[in-house]
Design a protein around this motif. Structure first.
Motif, PDB file in Angstrom:
ATOM      1  N   ILE A 105       0.747  -1.582  -0.057  1.00  0.00           N
ATOM      2  CA  ILE A 105      -0.227  -0.214  -0.033  1.00  0.00           C
ATOM      3  C   ILE A 105       0.744   1.056   0.025  1.00  0.00           C
ATOM      4  O   ILE A 105       0.533   2.287  -1.042  1.00  0.00           O
ATOM      5  N   TYR A 106       1.817   1.120   0.522  1.00  0.00           N
ATOM      6  CA  TYR A 106       2.805   2.246   0.487  1.00  0.00           C
ATOM      7  C   TYR A 106       3.619   2.491  -0.515  1.00  0.00           C
ATOM      8  O   TYR A 106       4.054   3.725  -0.989  1.00  0.00           O
ATOM      9  N   ARG A 107       4.185   1.424  -1.033  1.00  0.00           N
ATOM     10  CA  ARG A 107       4.994   1.157  -2.321  1.00  0.00           C
ATOM     11  C   ARG A 107       4.211   1.867  -3.787  1.00  0.00           C
ATOM     12  O   ARG A 107       4.831   2.659  -4.402  1.00  0.00           O
ATOM     13  N   GLU A 108       3.155   1.518  -3.797  1.00  0.00           N
ATOM     14  CA  GLU A 108       2.209   1.680  -4.924  1.00  0.00           C
ATOM     15  C   GLU A 108       2.105   3.398  -5.183  1.00  0.00           C
ATOM     16  O   GLU A 108       2.356   4.093  -6.017  1.00  0.00           O
ATOM     17  N   VAL A 109       1.586   3.688  -4.177  1.00  0.00           N
ATOM     18  CA  VAL A 109       1.634   5.603  -3.504  1.00  0.00           C
ATOM     19  C   VAL A 109       2.981   6.241  -3.890  1.00  0.00           C
ATOM     20  O   VAL A 109       3.313   6.514  -4.597  1.00  0.00           O
ATOM     21  N   GLN A 120      -0.872  13.542  -6.596  1.00  0.00           N
ATOM     22  CA  GLN A 120      -0.986  13.240  -5.311  1.00  0.00           C
ATOM     23  C   GLN A 120      -3.441  13.034  -5.814  1.00  0.00           C
ATOM     24  O   GLN A 120      -3.125  11.936  -5.220  1.00  0.00           O
ATOM     25  N   ASN A 133      -5.359  10.079   2.053  1.00  0.00           N
ATOM     26  CA  ASN A 133      -4.963   8.582   2.598  1.00  0.00           C
ATOM     27  C   ASN A 133      -3.906   8.368   1.832  1.00  0.00           C
ATOM     28  O   ASN A 133      -2.845   8.055   2.053  1.00  0.00           O
ATOM     29  N   VAL A 134      -4.246   9.248   0.087  1.00  0.00           N
ATOM     30  CA  VAL A 134      -2.845   9.114  -0.259  1.00  0.00           C
ATOM     31  C   VAL A 134      -1.387  10.160   0.211  1.00  0.00           C
ATOM     32  O   VAL A 134      -0.640   9.488   0.561  1.00  0.00           O
ATOM     33  N   ARG A 137       0.347   8.025   3.349  1.00  0.00           N
ATOM     34  CA  ARG A 137       0.011   6.380   2.487  1.00  0.00           C
ATOM     35  C   ARG A 137       2.124   7.294   2.913  1.00  0.00           C
ATOM     36  O   ARG A 137       2.686   6.297   2.836  1.00  0.00           O
ATOM     37  N   ARG A 140       3.634   7.819   5.498  1.00  0.00           N
ATOM     38  CA  ARG A 140       4.093   6.556   6.259  1.00  0.00           C
ATOM     39  C   ARG A 140       5.793   5.606   5.999  1.00  0.00           C
ATOM     40  O   ARG A 140       6.161   5.522   6.436  1.00  0.00           O
ATOM     41  N   ALA A 141       5.470   6.071   4.705  1.00  0.00           N
ATOM     42  CA  ALA A 141       6.736   5.913   3.687  1.00  0.00           C
ATOM     43  C   ALA A 141       7.213   6.326   3.962  1.00  0.00           C
ATOM     44  O   ALA A 141       8.548   5.551   4.189  1.00  0.00           O
TER      45      ALA A 141
END
Length: 174
Positions: A105-109, A120, A133-134, A137, A140-141
């Protein structure tokens, strides 16, 4: 209200308002000039002189937004093969490995926004999630990436959060 009267009343405050927002003197000068051109051109739309300040500053805010919108259109497009999205495009120790190791979920963004160069909002639409949410994420990434870079490679972060230092890990020396 005449343009000269608006100028005499608001020019200093308006200029510093713009400069504070864009943090670039050349851009601030351009935006300031465009703002007063629009004020002059549209001064007949100002019906209530008591609302002149709000009207003037709204024009300036619109011009600032236009500036940032134009600036964001010049994001460099990357020609990245879709089958190999995270090859060595960074010169930072272990960077690709850390991105590949992120939860999906983090890698995709991160891939959509920072590697493919999408905005974004576009990433949110692509992933069918909210813009908030983007942003969460991405935040957090970045926290995970900072922690991994510091732990593995001995990179440090300066007071502005920028990465500094030299790679110093066994993975890099192999």
């Amino acid at each position: 209200m005449e343009t000269q009267e608006i100028w005499d009343t608001f020019n200093d405050g308006l200029y510093f308002f713009i400069l504070k927002k864009v943090k670039d003197q050349n851009a601030a000068n351009d935006i300031f000039q465009n703002t007063f051109l629009k004020i002059h051109k549209n001064r007949s739309q100002l019906k209530n002189p008591e609302k002149a300040k709000a009207w003037v500053f709204q024009i300036a805010r619109n011009e600032i937004n236009n500036h940032f919108t134009k600036e964001s259109q010049y994001v460099e497009e990357f020609d990245i093969p879709k089958d190999k999205p995270l090859q060595s495009y960074q010169n930072i120790c272990c960077f690709d490995k850390f991105i590949n190791d992120l939860p999906t979920i983090y890698r995709e963004v991160i891939e959509l926004v920072y590697i493919e160069g999408k905005k974004q909002k576009e990433a949110a639409q692509t992933l069918n999630i909210s813009l908030e949410n983007v942003k969460a994420r991405i935040r957090r990434a970045k926290e995970i990436l900072k922690k991994n870079l510091n732990a593995c490679c001995k990179y440090e972060f300066d007071e502005k959060g920028n990465l500094k230092g030299e790679p110093d890990c066994a993975v890099c020396h192999t």
